[in-house]
Design a protein around this motif. Structure first.
Motif, PDB file in Angstrom:
ATOM      1  N   UNK A 134       0.837  -1.189   0.000  1.00  0.00           N
ATOM      2  CA  UNK A 134       0.000   0.000   0.000  1.00  0.00           C
ATOM      3  C   UNK A 134       0.884   1.255   0.000  1.00  0.00           C
ATOM      4  N   UNK A 135       0.568   2.182  -0.896  1.00  0.00           N
ATOM      5  CA  UNK A 135       1.308   3.449  -0.951  1.00  0.00           C
ATOM      6  C   UNK A 135       0.652   4.488  -0.042  1.00  0.00           C
ATOM      7  N   UNK A 136       1.497   5.275   0.612  1.00  0.00           N
ATOM      8  CA  UNK A 136       1.045   6.417   1.398  1.00  0.00           C
ATOM      9  C   UNK A 136       1.815   7.635   0.892  1.00  0.00           C
ATOM     10  N   UNK A 137       1.444   8.175  -0.270  1.00  0.00           N
ATOM     11  CA  UNK A 137       2.242   9.224  -0.912  1.00  0.00           C
ATOM     12  C   UNK A 137       2.400  10.484  -0.074  1.00  0.00           C
ATOM     13  N   UNK A 138       1.378  10.839   0.705  1.00  0.00           N
ATOM     14  CA  UNK A 138       1.486  12.033   1.531  1.00  0.00           C
ATOM     15  C   UNK A 138       2.591  11.895   2.577  1.00  0.00           C
ATOM     16  N   UNK A 139       2.858  10.654   2.956  1.00  0.00           N
ATOM     17  CA  UNK A 139       3.886  10.377   3.960  1.00  0.00           C
ATOM     18  C   UNK A 139       5.205   9.917   3.349  1.00  0.00           C
ATOM     19  N   UNK A 140       5.232   9.800   2.011  1.00  0.00           N
ATOM     20  CA  UNK A 140       6.390   9.213   1.318  1.00  0.00           C
ATOM     21  C   UNK A 140       6.738   7.872   1.970  1.00  0.00           C
ATOM     22  N   UNK A 141       5.718   7.041   2.086  1.00  0.00           N
ATOM     23  CA  UNK A 141       5.863   5.780   2.814  1.00  0.00           C
ATOM     24  C   UNK A 141       5.136   4.646   2.094  1.00  0.00           C
ATOM     25  N   UNK A 142       5.427   3.434   2.540  1.00  0.00           N
ATOM     26  CA  UNK A 142       4.788   2.230   2.020  1.00  0.00           C
ATOM     27  C   UNK A 142       4.536   1.274   3.180  1.00  0.00           C
ATOM     28  N   UNK A 143       3.428   0.556   3.107  1.00  0.00           N
ATOM     29  CA  UNK A 143       3.182  -0.559   4.017  1.00  0.00           C
ATOM     30  C   UNK A 143       3.156  -1.832   3.187  1.00  0.00           C
ATOM     31  N   UNK A 144       3.921  -2.832   3.591  1.00  0.00           N
ATOM     32  CA  UNK A 144       3.898  -4.101   2.861  1.00  0.00           C
ATOM     33  C   UNK A 144       3.785  -5.269   3.827  1.00  0.00           C
ATOM     34  N   UNK A 145       3.154  -6.319   3.338  1.00  0.00           N
ATOM     35  CA  UNK A 145       3.112  -7.585   4.071  1.00  0.00           C
ATOM     36  C   UNK A 145       3.314  -8.731   3.067  1.00  0.00           C
ATOM     37  N   UNK A 146       4.371  -8.605   2.265  1.00  0.00           N
ATOM     38  CA  UNK A 146       4.660  -9.617   1.251  1.00  0.00           C
ATOM     39  C   UNK A 146       4.739 -11.019   1.852  1.00  0.00           C
ATOM     40  N   UNK A 147       5.442 -11.143   2.972  1.00  0.00           N
ATOM     41  CA  UNK A 147       5.529 -12.460   3.614  1.00  0.00           C
ATOM     42  C   UNK A 147       6.535 -13.393   2.970  1.00  0.00           C
ATOM     43  N   UNK A 148       7.714 -12.840   2.600  1.00  0.00           N
ATOM     44  CA  UNK A 148       8.789 -13.662   2.025  1.00  0.00           C
ATOM     45  C   UNK A 148       8.318 -14.433   0.786  1.00  0.00           C
ATOM     46  N   UNK A 149       7.656 -13.746  -0.146  1.00  0.00           N
ATOM     47  CA  UNK A 149       7.391 -14.397  -1.437  1.00  0.00           C
ATOM     48  C   UNK A 149       8.736 -14.609  -2.127  1.00  0.00           C
ATOM     49  N   UNK A 150       9.004 -15.839  -2.508  1.00  0.00           N
ATOM     50  CA  UNK A 150      10.339 -16.173  -3.004  1.00  0.00           C
ATOM     51  C   UNK A 150      10.275 -17.289  -4.046  1.00  0.00           C
ATOM     52  N   UNK A 151      11.198 -17.223  -4.992  1.00  0.00           N
ATOM     53  CA  UNK A 151      11.308 -18.297  -5.985  1.00  0.00           C
ATOM     54  C   UNK A 151      12.188 -19.433  -5.498  1.00  0.00           C
ATOM     55  N   UNK A 152      12.767 -19.268  -4.305  1.00  0.00           N
ATOM     56  CA  UNK A 152      13.549 -20.343  -3.707  1.00  0.00           C
ATOM     57  C   UNK A 152      15.040 -20.255  -3.996  1.00  0.00           C
ATOM     58  N   UNK A 153      15.802 -20.948  -3.157  1.00  0.00           N
ATOM     59  CA  UNK A 153      17.260 -20.912  -3.251  1.00  0.00           C
ATOM     60  C   UNK A 153      17.786 -21.297  -4.631  1.00  0.00           C
ATOM     61  N   UNK A 154      17.270 -22.380  -5.200  1.00  0.00           N
ATOM     62  CA  UNK A 154      17.839 -22.931  -6.424  1.00  0.00           C
ATOM     63  C   UNK A 154      17.802 -21.942  -7.586  1.00  0.00           C
ATOM     64  N   UNK A 155      16.640 -21.349  -7.829  1.00  0.00           N
ATOM     65  CA  UNK A 155      16.496 -20.414  -8.955  1.00  0.00           C
ATOM     66  C   UNK A 155      17.329 -19.164  -8.736  1.00  0.00           C
ATOM     67  N   UNK A 156      17.290 -18.627  -7.525  1.00  0.00           N
ATOM     68  CA  UNK A 156      18.045 -17.402  -7.237  1.00  0.00           C
ATOM     69  C   UNK A 156      19.542 -17.657  -7.325  1.00  0.00           C
ATOM     70  N   UNK A 157      19.992 -18.796  -6.807  1.00  0.00           N
ATOM     71  CA  UNK A 157      21.425 -19.137  -6.917  1.00  0.00           C
ATOM     72  C   UNK A 157      21.838 -19.213  -8.388  1.00  0.00           C
ATOM     73  N   UNK A 158      21.025 -19.823  -9.231  1.00  0.00           N
ATOM     74  CA  UNK A 158      21.356 -19.962 -10.656  1.00  0.00           C
ATOM     75  C   UNK A 158      21.529 -18.595 -11.306  1.00  0.00           C
ATOM     76  N   UNK A 159      20.660 -17.646 -10.953  1.00  0.00           N
ATOM     77  CA  UNK A 159      20.775 -16.303 -11.534  1.00  0.00           C
ATOM     78  C   UNK A 159      22.065 -15.618 -11.097  1.00  0.00           C
ATOM     79  N   UNK A 160      22.380 -15.738  -9.823  1.00  0.00           N
ATOM     80  CA  UNK A 160      23.592 -15.099  -9.323  1.00  0.00           C
ATOM     81  C   UNK A 160      24.839 -15.766  -9.890  1.00  0.00           C
ATOM     82  N   UNK A 161      24.805 -17.070 -10.035  1.00  0.00           N
ATOM     83  CA  UNK A 161      25.942 -17.791 -10.610  1.00  0.00           C
ATOM     84  C   UNK A 161      26.188 -17.347 -12.047  1.00  0.00           C
ATOM     85  N   UNK A 162      25.119 -17.209 -12.797  1.00  0.00           N
ATOM     86  CA  UNK A 162      25.229 -16.759 -14.195  1.00  0.00           C
ATOM     87  C   UNK A 162      25.798 -15.342 -14.258  1.00  0.00           C
ATOM     88  N   UNK A 163      25.351 -14.487 -13.362  1.00  0.00           N
ATOM     89  CA  UNK A 163      25.851 -13.116 -13.320  1.00  0.00           C
ATOM     90  C   UNK A 163      27.331 -13.089 -12.972  1.00  0.00           C
TER      91      UNK A 163
END
Length: 392
Positions: A134-163
């Motif tokens: 949620x954006x709060x533009x008057x406060x230049x702020x944000x509220x988030x509750x993503x909850x660690x949405x993640x693609x997991x170790x394997x996929x992220x490691x592969x991207x970093x390894x390639x980089x």
């Protein structure tokens, strides 16, 4: 009929995102590096989308190279070294923005001195139900509750390894580790993260301070933190992993909790190499926009600025300046960055200000910080660290 309407809604959403991407591409091509253009045109267009869609679009534009390069040739005054890592400047992208390591090179091109990806969990998980940002533009702020949405170790490691193998960039990369929501043995998740990313991370972050994963913040309690860090350090020592280890803390800790943590992290068996101060807050300090103040989640942005800087000063004193600190929370200007540095931070991260003002904010903050360091007579970033703190 319902199915047809549903498909039409999806098509409209696709058109909105595609149209926005085209608009941004044309704008970038014409107004390359123009701060006013981003402030008056590009970001307002982005903000026509809901916050999470806008976030995803921003990541795609960076990933596809559609964001112009910022000032990546920094002055010698901004160069700094911490824990054997040499940073071209002390301004980094905080964790939470590039969760899945898709846009590291794009963020490097924007002029960041380092990028922290994640939080990453061992197994893929969706995170919390939407809407969750949620954006709060008057406060230049944000509220988030993503909850660690993640693609997991394997996929992220592969991207970093390639980089890393491509060697396109020498930017410093931090890997922020989280735990899966349903994991009972938290230490196992973090230990596996240390082992998985040891060949691609420049530093690790143990995130036990997000307010959006049930009971995660209890890991900041003295006994639980001792057990967790002892398990992590045991694997680091047995595997000879020298990668620096940071601990990210919540701003909502009591004085006693802060002292307990300071004691734990200075013990040889449960030590860390640095702190990141701080994560989002569950409090709602003096918000102008009260439409979302009852939404659960962590508040970030300008309202966190003073809270974060005060916590940096406090923990710097409690550890007698012996534990390096990365300061994050409400950084919108060079003045904000310097305040955190003088409170005790060796490096500074931002996130929310980038989502409001776009890539030009990076060069703006660096230029202002450079000018302030010169004006106040500092010869380096390191010279200014903790200058507003008197350690007794």
């Amino acid at each position: 009929m319902a199915s047809w309407l549903n498909n039409m809604e999806k098509f409209k959403s696709l058109l909105a995102v595609t149209g926005c991407a085209v608009t941004m591409f044309v704008g970038v091509s014409i107004y390359n590096k123009n701060e006013k253009f981003y402030k008056k045109v590009a970001m307002p267009i982005i903000h026509l989308l809901d916050p999470e869609t806008a976030h995803k679009l921003g990541i795609k534009l960076l990933k596809w190279g559609l964001v112009p390069k910022g000032n990546t040739t920094d002055s010698k005054l901004l160069e700094t070294t911490l824990l054997r890592m040499k940073f071209r400047n002390p301004i980094g992208m905080a964790a939470g923005f590039d969760k899945h390591a898709e846009a590291v090179q794009g963020l490097s091109n924007c002029g960041f001195g380092f990028v922290e990806i994640g939080s990453v969990t061992p197994e893929p998980q969706e995170g919390n139900p939407k809407p969750r940002v949620f954006r709060l533009p008057e406060d230049k702020a944000t509220i988030n509750r993503y909850g660690f949405n993640s693609e997991g170790y394997s996929i992220v490691w592969s991207r970093l390894k390639k980089l890393r193998e491509a060697k396109e960039s020498d930017i410093i990369i931090g890997v922020n580790l989280g735990k899966n929501k349903n994991t009972e043995d938290a230490a196992e998740d973090y230990v596996n993260g240390i082992k998985t990313f040891s060949d691609v991370a420049d530093y690790f972050v143990i995130n036990v301070s997000s307010p959006n994963t049930p009971n995660l913040r209890t890991l900041q309690r003295k006994q639980k933190l001792e057990d967790l860090l002892a398990a992590i350090n045991k694997i680091r020592e047995s595997s000879n992993i020298k990668t620096p280890l940071f601990l990210k803390l919540a701003p909502d800790l009591s004085s006693q909790e802060r002292q307990d943590i300071a004691d734990v992290i200075q013990n040889n068996k449960t030590k860390v190499d640095g702190l990141i101060l701080c994560n989002t807050t569950i409090n709602r300090p003096n918000l102008i926009n009260t439409n979302y103040e009852n939404e659960t989640g962590g508040l970030s942005g300008a309202p966190l600025n003073y809270i974060s800087t005060t916590m940096i000063s406090d923990m710097y004193k409690r550890t007698k300046g012996t534990i390096p600190i990365i300061g994050v929370g409400g950084v919108f200007s060079g003045e904000d960055a310097l305040a955190k540095i003088k409170a005790g931070a060796s490096l500074v991260q931002l996130y929310t200000s980038y989502t409001y003002y776009g890539p030009p904010i990076v060069s703006k903050i660096k230029t202002e910080l450079n000018d302030l360091l010169k004006k106040e007579g500092y010869n380096s970033v390191a010279d200014a660290v903790g200058k507003n703190n008197i350690i007794k």
